[in-house]
Design a protein around this motif. Structure first.
Motif, PDB file in Angstrom:
ATOM      1  N   GLU A  37       7.020   5.961  -9.849  1.00 29.13           N
ATOM      2  CA  GLU A  37       7.029   5.759  -8.446  1.00 29.13           C
ATOM      3  C   GLU A  37       7.616   4.146  -8.058  1.00 29.13           C
ATOM      4  OE1 GLU A  37       3.132   6.415  -6.897  1.00 29.13           O
ATOM      5  OE2 GLU A  37       2.742   8.305  -8.242  1.00 29.13           O
ATOM      6  N   ARG A  38       7.666   3.344  -9.121  1.00 28.29           N
ATOM      7  CA  ARG A  38       7.980   1.880  -8.580  1.00 28.29           C
ATOM      8  C   ARG A  38       9.373   1.725  -8.019  1.00 28.29           C
ATOM      9  NH1 ARG A  38       5.720  -0.787 -14.267  1.00 28.29           N
ATOM     10  NH2 ARG A  38       3.735   0.002 -14.102  1.00 28.29           N
ATOM     11  N   ARG A  39      10.273   2.401  -8.604  1.00 27.62           N
ATOM     12  CA  ARG A  39      11.815   2.281  -8.057  1.00 27.62           C
ATOM     13  C   ARG A  39      11.877   2.595  -6.576  1.00 27.62           C
ATOM     14  NH1 ARG A  39      16.559   3.424 -11.670  1.00 27.62           N
ATOM     15  NH2 ARG A  39      17.880   1.864 -10.880  1.00 27.62           N
ATOM     16  N   GLU A  40      11.117   3.669  -6.216  1.00 30.91           N
ATOM     17  CA  GLU A  40      11.505   4.001  -4.713  1.00 30.91           C
ATOM     18  C   GLU A  40      10.605   3.341  -3.787  1.00 30.91           C
ATOM     19  OE1 GLU A  40      11.238   8.344  -2.522  1.00 30.91           O
ATOM     20  OE2 GLU A  40       9.622   7.997  -3.891  1.00 30.91           O
ATOM     21  N   ASP A  85      10.037 -11.486  -2.729  1.00 29.31           N
ATOM     22  CA  ASP A  85      10.191 -11.105  -4.103  1.00 29.31           C
ATOM     23  C   ASP A  85       9.118  -9.783  -4.308  1.00 29.31           C
ATOM     24  OD1 ASP A  85       7.791 -12.431  -3.876  1.00 29.31           O
ATOM     25  OD2 ASP A  85       8.332 -13.962  -5.226  1.00 29.31           O
ATOM     26  N   THR A  86       8.417  -9.262  -3.365  1.00 25.85           N
ATOM     27  CA  THR A  86       7.411  -8.117  -3.707  1.00 25.85           C
ATOM     28  C   THR A  86       8.143  -7.113  -4.400  1.00 25.85           C
ATOM     29  OG1 THR A  86       6.270  -8.992  -1.541  1.00 25.85           O
ATOM     30  CG2 THR A  86       5.741  -6.622  -2.447  1.00 25.85           C
ATOM     31  N   ALA A  87       9.226  -6.457  -4.046  1.00 23.94           N
ATOM     32  CA  ALA A  87       9.781  -5.495  -4.766  1.00 23.94           C
ATOM     33  C   ALA A  87       9.962  -5.755  -6.483  1.00 23.94           C
ATOM     34  CB  ALA A  87      11.336  -5.292  -4.177  1.00 23.94           C
ATOM     35  N   ASP A  88      10.324  -7.090  -6.701  1.00 23.39           N
ATOM     36  CA  ASP A  88      10.480  -7.509  -8.253  1.00 23.39           C
ATOM     37  C   ASP A  88       9.241  -7.060  -8.992  1.00 23.39           C
ATOM     38  OD1 ASP A  88      13.215  -7.951  -8.540  1.00 23.39           O
ATOM     39  OD2 ASP A  88      12.775  -9.725  -7.014  1.00 23.39           O
ATOM     40  N   TYR A  89       8.037  -7.546  -8.055  1.00 22.64           N
ATOM     41  CA  TYR A  89       6.806  -7.517  -8.880  1.00 22.64           C
ATOM     42  C   TYR A  89       6.354  -6.143  -8.920  1.00 22.64           C
ATOM     43  CZ  TYR A  89       5.687 -12.499  -8.964  1.00 22.64           C
ATOM     44  OH  TYR A  89       6.095 -13.801  -9.069  1.00 22.64           O
ATOM     45  N   VAL A  90       6.483  -5.072  -7.940  1.00 17.33           N
ATOM     46  CA  VAL A  90       6.300  -3.763  -7.842  1.00 17.33           C
ATOM     47  C   VAL A  90       7.317  -3.147  -9.114  1.00 17.33           C
ATOM     48  CG1 VAL A  90       6.488  -1.779  -6.847  1.00 17.33           C
ATOM     49  CG2 VAL A  90       5.569  -3.642  -5.512  1.00 17.33           C
ATOM     50  N   GLU A  91       8.549  -3.405  -9.091  1.00 19.27           N
ATOM     51  CA  GLU A  91       9.311  -2.714  -9.833  1.00 19.27           C
ATOM     52  C   GLU A  91       8.939  -3.201 -11.585  1.00 19.27           C
ATOM     53  OE1 GLU A  91      13.721  -1.144  -9.427  1.00 19.27           O
ATOM     54  OE2 GLU A  91      13.649  -3.491  -9.340  1.00 19.27           O
ATOM     55  N   HIS A  92       8.777  -4.367 -11.821  1.00 22.53           N
ATOM     56  CA  HIS A  92       8.716  -4.927 -12.957  1.00 22.53           C
ATOM     57  C   HIS A  92       7.200  -4.547 -13.582  1.00 22.53           C
ATOM     58  CE1 HIS A  92      12.411  -6.884 -13.845  1.00 22.53           C
ATOM     59  NE2 HIS A  92      12.594  -6.965 -12.579  1.00 22.53           N
ATOM     60  N   TYR A  93       6.315  -4.899 -12.820  1.00 24.32           N
ATOM     61  CA  TYR A  93       4.695  -4.803 -13.021  1.00 24.32           C
ATOM     62  C   TYR A  93       3.878  -3.740 -12.616  1.00 24.32           C
ATOM     63  CZ  TYR A  93       6.125  -9.473 -14.907  1.00 24.32           C
ATOM     64  OH  TYR A  93       6.637 -10.529 -15.460  1.00 24.32           O
ATOM     65  N   GLY A  94       4.523  -3.034 -11.588  1.00 22.71           N
ATOM     66  CA  GLY A  94       3.581  -1.774 -11.065  1.00 22.71           C
ATOM     67  C   GLY A  94       2.513  -2.594 -10.448  1.00 22.71           C
ATOM     68  N   ILE A  95       2.615  -3.718  -9.736  1.00 26.45           N
ATOM     69  CA  ILE A  95       1.380  -4.315  -8.890  1.00 26.45           C
ATOM     70  C   ILE A  95       1.293  -3.531  -7.919  1.00 26.45           C
ATOM     71  CG2 ILE A  95       0.998  -6.462  -7.384  1.00 26.45           C
ATOM     72  CD1 ILE A  95       1.456  -7.264 -10.611  1.00 26.45           C
ATOM     73  N   GLU A 100      -3.030   1.860   2.526  1.00 23.08           N
ATOM     74  CA  GLU A 100      -2.663   1.960   3.960  1.00 23.08           C
ATOM     75  C   GLU A 100      -0.972   1.983   3.722  1.00 23.08           C
ATOM     76  OE1 GLU A 100      -2.845   0.414   8.510  1.00 23.08           O
ATOM     77  OE2 GLU A 100      -3.808  -0.598   6.947  1.00 23.08           O
ATOM     78  N   PHE A 101      -0.305   1.026   2.945  1.00 27.95           N
ATOM     79  CA  PHE A 101       1.006   0.801   2.869  1.00 27.95           C
ATOM     80  C   PHE A 101       1.580   1.957   2.259  1.00 27.95           C
ATOM     81  CE2 PHE A 101       4.719  -0.490   0.460  1.00 27.95           C
ATOM     82  CZ  PHE A 101       5.687  -0.714   1.362  1.00 27.95           C
ATOM     83  N   ILE A 102       0.893   2.209   1.015  1.00 28.39           N
ATOM     84  CA  ILE A 102       1.446   3.481   0.290  1.00 28.39           C
ATOM     85  C   ILE A 102       1.348   4.941   1.210  1.00 28.39           C
ATOM     86  CG2 ILE A 102       0.864   5.025  -1.728  1.00 28.39           C
ATOM     87  CD1 ILE A 102       1.962   2.357  -2.384  1.00 28.39           C
ATOM     88  N   ALA A 103       0.379   5.048   1.838  1.00 29.86           N
ATOM     89  CA  ALA A 103       0.326   6.115   2.819  1.00 29.86           C
ATOM     90  C   ALA A 103       1.314   6.055   3.993  1.00 29.86           C
ATOM     91  CB  ALA A 103      -1.106   6.345   3.330  1.00 29.86           C
TER      92      ALA A 103
END
Length: 136
Positions: A37-40, A85-95, A100-103
């Motif tokens: 799910e990270r890339r999307e 830089d949030t996208a990088d933390y999500v993509e590299h580490y799955g932070i 509410e944001f995911i929904a």
């Protein structure tokens, strides 16, 4: 539109050194977003509108896997705001990110809305109010 919400730990306006103090909090959230799910999600975050552009770059405070030009700057989709830089933390580490944001992103099929110039100005004004109130 002015009620933009901070995206958890990433909804802070902080210098690199100040953000690095959040490393332990970030480590606790590693792997919360599954790899598939990270890339999307990262793509959505990268397609947000820049609200506060800052010179310089941020460095990965967890493992030196990346650096991000303008990383401490603030982006938004009109509903939430986050560091560049949030996208990088999500993509590299799955932070993990707030439910509410995911929904919200899932409901939008992870397609960020285009914000108008007026929307961006309104969000910037709101962030200015939050900064002056000490809430950012």
């Amino acid at each position: 539109m002015t009620n933009v919400a901070p995206l958890g730990i990433f909804g802070r306006l902080a210098s690199q050194s100040a953000f690095s103090e959040s490393a332990d909090e970030l480590r606790r959230r590693v792997g919360e977003i599954p790899k598939g799910e990270r890339r999307e999600i990262a793509g959505y975050l990268r397609s947000g509108a820049p609200i506060i552009a800052l010179m310089g770059y941020s460095e990965d405070v967890l493992g030196n896997e990346f650096f991000c030009p303008g990383g401490p700057g603030i982006m938004s989709d009109g509903h939430f705001f986050w560091r560049g830089d949030t996208a990088d933390y999500v993509e590299h580490y799955g932070i993990g990110l707030p439910e509410e944001f995911i929904a919200h992103g899932t409901a939008r099929r992870w397609i960020a809305p285009a914000l108008s110039r007026d929307d961006i100005i309104e969000i910037d004004d709101r962030l200015g109010e939050l900064r002056r109130a000490g809430a950012l």
